[in-house]
Design an enzyme around this catalytic site. Structure first.
Site, short mmCIF file in Angstrom:
data_model
loop_
_atom_site.label_atom_id
_atom_site.label_comp_id
_atom_site.label_asym_id
_atom_site.label_seq_id
_atom_site.Cartn_x
_atom_site.Cartn_y
_atom_site.Cartn_z
N HIS A 166 -3.56 -4.85 0.37
CA HIS A 166 -2.47 -5.05 1.52
C HIS A 166 -3.31 -6.64 1.49
CE1 HIS A 166 -2.45 -2.11 4.10
NE2 HIS A 166 -3.05 -1.32 3.28
N GLU B 240 -1.59 -9.21 3.99
CA GLU B 240 -1.73 -9.75 5.47
C GLU B 240 -2.95 -9.64 5.75
OE1 GLU B 240 -1.56 -5.27 5.76
OE2 GLU B 240 -0.82 -6.69 4.20
N CYS C 226 0.67 -1.19 0.25
CA CYS C 226 -0.08 -0.29 -0.14
C CYS C 226 0.75 1.20 -0.02
CB CYS C 226 -0.61 -0.16 0.85
SG CYS C 226 -2.76 1.07 0.96
#
Length: 239
Positions: free
Chosen positions: A213, A215, A114
């Protein structure tokens, strides 16, 4: 071989926990958890102003993740702030740019997430679109608050990214800015609205950035690729 150490850059901002209300260095747990799940050892890297610190840190880690966060200071790419650009942190920008420079010198594997992708573009001499909704006419990439937007992304055939996540992937986004120009990087993924969603450096070095993202989802491909590159580099360095 021992698990490689992956450095993760952090936020520095006011936070609250227990009885405490103070400035803290922090990062959502998903980052460290995803590194650990991929077989790496996460190490948090808060902003440091000490001269030479970035090179010393890079010499002691096997890979670097430049995490998400606040907007990049527009002056870093020669622009005036858009009315919606806010909250940039000069000390974090300086620290992460120093880490990226040291990582370049050391041929260190790097993953930008990001804001990390945006900063990597700026580090390479690129520029940002400061408010993506002005270009695409919708807020899907950042619906507001703590909600992530769900975006379908198409990757470029033959790219390192495509080898890790496949030709198409549904991702979680939370960005109101995006990369406009990216010297030194190849565009390797786009959303249907044309937004650049990933870029990577050509050649052998593992240097990749995504606007989403990874994660936040069970999307082990990117972190697994980074940790594998870190392990390979650690083995070469130790031999």
């Amino acid at each position: 071989m021992d698990a490689p150490v992956v450095g993760l850059t952090t936020y520095r901002q006011h936070a609250a926990w227990g009885v405490w209300r103070t400035t803290a260095d922090l990062l959502p747990t998903e980052y460290a958890a995803s590194v650990e799940a991929a077989g790496g050892v996460p190490l948090l890297l808060p902003p440091v102003a000490t001269p030479g610190a970035a090179s010393r840190v890079v010499a002691r880690i096997d890979a670097l993740v430049v995490a998400g966060g606040a907007d990049v200071d527009p002056s870093r790419y020669g622009a005036e702030p858009h009315p919606r650009t806010a909250g940039w942190q000069p000390e974090r920008d300086a620290w992460e740019l120093a880490l990226l420079a040291a990582a370049d010198d050391a041929d260190l594997p790097v993953l930008g997430i990001c804001r990390g992708m945006q900063l990597m573009a700026v580090h390479g001499g690129g520029t940002l679109d400061q408010h993506t909704p002005d270009l695409v006419g919708h807020e899907t990439h950042s619906p507001g608050g703590d909600a992530y937007g769900t975006v379908a992304v198409a990757t470029t055939e033959g790219s390192r990214l495509a080898g890790l996540v496949g030709p198409e992937v549904e991702v979680s986004c939370h960005h109101h800015q995006s990369v406009a120009t990216h010297p030194g990087f190849e565009a390797v993924a786009h959303a249907a609205d044309g937004t650049l969603e990933a870029m990577e450096a050509p050649g052998e070095r593992w240097c990749l950035a995504v606007q989403w993202h990874p994660e936040t989802r069970v999307e082990i491909g990117l972190m697994a690729g980074l940790v594998a590159a870190a392990r390979l580099r650690a083995g070469r360095t130790a031999s």
